[in-house]
Design a protein around this motif. Structure first.
Motif, PDB file in Angstrom:
ATOM      1  N   HIS A 480      45.550  72.403 -24.115  1.00 23.20           N
ATOM      2  CA  HIS A 480      44.367  71.679 -24.597  1.00 23.20           C
ATOM      3  C   HIS A 480      43.448  72.599 -25.389  1.00 23.20           C
ATOM      4  O   HIS A 480      42.950  72.240 -26.459  1.00 23.20           O
ATOM      5  CB  HIS A 480      43.607  71.092 -23.407  1.00 23.20           C
ATOM      6  CG  HIS A 480      44.324  69.932 -22.789  1.00 23.20           C
ATOM      7  ND1 HIS A 480      43.959  69.388 -21.574  1.00 23.20           N
ATOM      8  CD2 HIS A 480      45.387  69.203 -23.208  1.00 23.20           C
ATOM      9  CE1 HIS A 480      44.765  68.380 -21.290  1.00 23.20           C
ATOM     10  NE2 HIS A 480      45.646  68.256 -22.263  1.00 23.20           N
ATOM     11  N   LYS A 483      44.999  73.360 -28.687  1.00 15.75           N
ATOM     12  CA  LYS A 483      44.931  72.202 -29.576  1.00 15.75           C
ATOM     13  C   LYS A 483      43.521  72.005 -30.121  1.00 15.75           C
ATOM     14  O   LYS A 483      43.335  71.623 -31.277  1.00 15.75           O
ATOM     15  CB  LYS A 483      45.389  70.944 -28.830  1.00 15.75           C
ATOM     16  CG  LYS A 483      46.891  70.838 -28.643  1.00 15.75           C
ATOM     17  CD  LYS A 483      47.277  69.645 -27.801  1.00 15.75           C
ATOM     18  CE  LYS A 483      47.011  68.350 -28.520  1.00 15.75           C
ATOM     19  NZ  LYS A 483      47.873  68.171 -29.702  1.00 15.75           N
ATOM     20  N   GLU A 627      44.077  63.903 -26.213  1.00 18.71           N
ATOM     21  CA  GLU A 627      45.048  64.994 -26.215  1.00 18.71           C
ATOM     22  C   GLU A 627      46.148  64.751 -25.188  1.00 18.71           C
ATOM     23  O   GLU A 627      47.333  65.008 -25.456  1.00 18.71           O
ATOM     24  CB  GLU A 627      44.332  66.313 -25.940  1.00 18.71           C
ATOM     25  CG  GLU A 627      43.464  66.779 -27.103  1.00 18.71           C
ATOM     26  CD  GLU A 627      42.560  67.931 -26.715  1.00 18.71           C
ATOM     27  OE1 GLU A 627      42.580  68.303 -25.527  1.00 18.71           O
ATOM     28  OE2 GLU A 627      41.849  68.438 -27.592  1.00 18.71           O
TER      29      GLU A 627
END
Length: 711
Positions: A480, A483, A627
């Motif tokens: 996460h 990203k 996500e």
């Protein structure tokens, strides 16, 4: 030729208030009368001691630049046409108007444009028997780095000194000009090129020096000697730089102090501490008539800067130059150098076998050849040739920087000024955005590879079922975070790419670019969120500033009322009991109202903070959910992909099996077909033979397999 002494002319100029200074209620602390400039110390309510400086002239803001030029610079141009070097310098705090004094505007031209036009008026009015060659160069010096503004190449440039030419920049392009339009065009183009290469405008103005040089050579028709002079127009960096720790910025102040400060006079003059002082060495105590314009702001907020500037100008007034007429003896010098080189060459050629050449003669030969090369570059024919070469080079170099159209185009001087400024800002960002885009693109590519590797590791671990909950959570969190970083960098890349596209499209259709930009913002939720957040913060800052101003105003009103009360008390004014009760009641009500308002403000502030926290939390949760959903979708896609690959492999295997069987069947059928064809051929042959036999016996032929006919 012996020279004559000439004191540096110092002229003070005070610009008008700017709009920002007016809005802040600035007060004037500068007074000018004749050659006197008085600076009032704003401390102590205007009762502090004044500082008065005596210069050659002082001009307040009501005097136009053309009057200043006519009275102070035109006589210097006449000196230049007589063969003397001339230097005009502007010195002052950043924002004091020194660049405006030199460059000016369309409505109020500066010293440089007026001098350029006046120069060619004198040339046109000169006798027909006199020939002129006029060349110009434009140089910027920033942080000890020189930039050729007319031909921005990457070749090395060095400041050198020659006994005939004086101090010059080796490698700097000199362009031949034939008219006032030519010289003003090159000056404007160099100024635009200077602006377009800027990243931080204020830092550039504080640190950069510009030097525009006009070289005037003149001789009578048929003569090989004449006079040569230089007119140097220097826009020096901000006067605050004289106290900088950077030696390249403080060197100007050190040179002025060394030459003009009575306590330091006679000591070492640090010309070589910086490029600008080395290049302007003739202007400070050398072979040049010099005019030093000191420009100040009238605002009380800039008192310290103005005082420092005027003090340095006072030192400059004490500087004495030694000027002499500069004779142009290039042709004579070339002949003498060639003769001396020939003599030395013959001497070296007559050295017998086994004898070594004199080292001093060899070094002298090298120096003479170098001097000859420099002297040959000073001939009119060579300067004309080099100017044509530089004209072609500068187009290529400006095109490489992406600013040729805007530097060379005459339309940049016409039309809407606001649109021109937008074009300038757009072009000076272009090469910087290209470099930024390449750098950020590489970062994004590296992060994508890293993200794919992390997701692959996580997938393998999840499929194996051996990962613990904490390990899985840590890996998901790491993915996460990566990203999120990747999204930010991708947004930055898209933003840079969008700006590059805007820069290209804006050259022909700005309205369409604005629409395209708005569409990009609508389609980019993350960028829109950032912009909205910035707008909210901007609104908060504006409201806070307005509130602070209002509080300051109220404090001033309260102080004014207190002063009135004290004045009344001093005058013996007494309140009645009724008035005292009324005032106390009002005070109680105001205190209560203040407490309520304070509580309301605290409540609103808490609600605002809570809303901001909730919005941020909702945004983070939404991003996290997206996500996770993207990760799940990716995993689902991966599973489908795996099933698809398995089915594809099975189909390919079945296809190969069927293909092999088909090939075998085809081979069998082909063999069988050949056998049948051979049998058919044999039968045909047999039937033909039987027909022949029946024909010979005279009996009707019948098939060998036919049965006898019944009666």
């Amino acid at each position: 030729m012996t020279g004559e002494k000439s004191g540096m002319k110092v002229v003070a100029r005070c610009r008008p208030f700017t709009e920002a200074e007016k809005s802040k209620g600035a007060t004037r602390i500068v007074k000018m009368s004749g050659d006197k400039t008085t600076l009032q110390n704003p401390q102590g309510g205007g009762t502090a001691k004044e500082s008065t400086f005596a210069y050659n002239a002082s001009y307040f803001w009501d005097v136009r630049t053309n009057q200043i030029y006519r009275e102070q610079c035109e006589p210097l141009l006449v000196k230049a046409l007589e063969g003397f070097n001339v230097t005009v310098m502007s010195f002052g705090q950043t924002g004091s108007g020194k660049t405006y004094l030199i460059t000016g505007s369309e409505d109020d031209p500066g010293i440089a444009p007026m001098l350029n036009r006046s120069l060619f008026k004198h040339v046109d009015d000169s006798p027909a028997s006199k020939q002129f060659l006029i060349t110009v160069s434009y140089l910027e010096i920033m942080e000890e780095h020189m930039i050729d503004l007319l031909n921005p190449h990457n070749n090395e440039m060095k400041i050198k000194q020659h006994p005939q030419i004086g101090i010059f920049v080796d490698g700097l392009s000199e362009m031949v000009v034939k008219s006032a339009d030519d010289i003003n065009r090159l000056y404007e183009q160099g100024t635009r090129a200077r602006k377009m290469g800027v990243t931080n405008i204020r830092t550039h103005r504080e640190r950069a020096h510009s030097v525009f040089t006009i070289t005037i050579e003149q001789r009578n028709v048929g003569a090989d000697t004449g006079v040569r002079s230089k007119v140097t127009i220097a826009d020096l960096a901000g006067a605050e730089a004289v106290t900088s720790q950077d030696s390249s910025l403080s060197a100007v102040g050190h040179v002025i102090s060394a030459l003009g400060d009575p306590h330091k006079k006679g000591g070492h003059v640090p010309y070589r501490d910086s490029m600008v002082t080395r290049l302007l060495q003739d202007a400070f105590g050398g072979n040049s008539y010099s005019c030093f314009f000191v420009v100040v702001s009238p605002a009380d907020s800039l008192y310290a800067a103005s005082l420092q500037t005027l003090q340095y100008a006072q030192y400059a007034k004490n500087i004495q130059n030694v000027v002499k007429k500069n004779m142009d003896v290039s042709a004579k010098m070339i002949r003498e150098l060639r003769e001396e080189i020939g003599t030395l060459r013959d001497k070296l050629a007559n050295i017998g076998p086994g004898q070594d050449a004199n080292k001093e003669d060899v070094l002298k030969m090298q120096d003479l050849v170098h001097d000859l090369q420099i002297a040959k570059r000073q001939t009119w024919e060579e300067k004309e040739r080099l100017s044509l070469q530089y004209e072609d080079e500068r187009k290529v170099n400006l095109a490489k920087r992406g600013i040729m159209e805007w530097v060379m185009s005459d339309t940049a001087r016409k039309g809407n000024k606001e649109m021109q400024e937008k074009f300038l800002l757009m072009q000076k960002e272009k090469d910087q955005l290209l470099a930024e885009y390449k750098e950020k693109r590489k970062i994004v590519d590296d992060m994508k590879e890293n993200l794919q590797a992390r997701i692959a590791d996580y997938t393998k671990l999840a499929e194996s079922g051996k990962a613990s909950e904490s390990d899985t959570k840590a890996r998901v969190t790491a993915i996460h975070d990566l990203k999120e970083k990747l999204k930010r960098e991708s947004d930055n890349v898209r933003d840079v790419k969008r700006r590059l596209k805007d820069l290209q499209e804006k050259q022909r259709r700005e309205k369409e670019d604005v629409r395209s930009q708005n569409a990009d913002l609508r389609n980019n939720s993350e960028l829109r969120r950032i912009i909205e957040e910035e707008e909210r913060k901007k609104t908060e800052r504006e409201n806070a500033s307005m509130l602070a101003e209002e509080l300051e105003r109220m404090k001033m009103e309260i102080e004014h009322e207190k002063a009135e009360l004290q004045l009344k008390m001093a005058q013996g004014f007494n309140y009645t009991n009724e008035q005292i009760m009324q005032l106390e009641t009002e005070a109680i009500e105001l205190r209560a109202e203040r407490a309520v308002v304070s509580m309301q403000l605290q409540t609103l502030d808490q609600e605002k903070q809570q809303l901001a926290t909730d919005l941020e939390e909702d945004h983070r949760r939404h991003k996290r959910e997206l996500e996770i959903q993207e990760l799940q979708n990716f995993q689902t896609f991966r599973n489908y992909r795996q099933v698809f690959e398995e089915q594809k492999a099975a189909l390919e295997q079945r296809y190969r099996s069927l293909l092999e069987e088909s090939i075998q069947d085809a081979a069998f059928l082909s063999t069988r077909n050949a056998e049948l064809m051979q049998e058919n051929q044999a039968l045909k042959q047999e039937m033909a033979e039987m027909k022949d036999q029946l024909s010979l016996s005279g009996k009707p032929s019948r098939p060998p397999s036919a049965s006898p006919a019944r009666a």
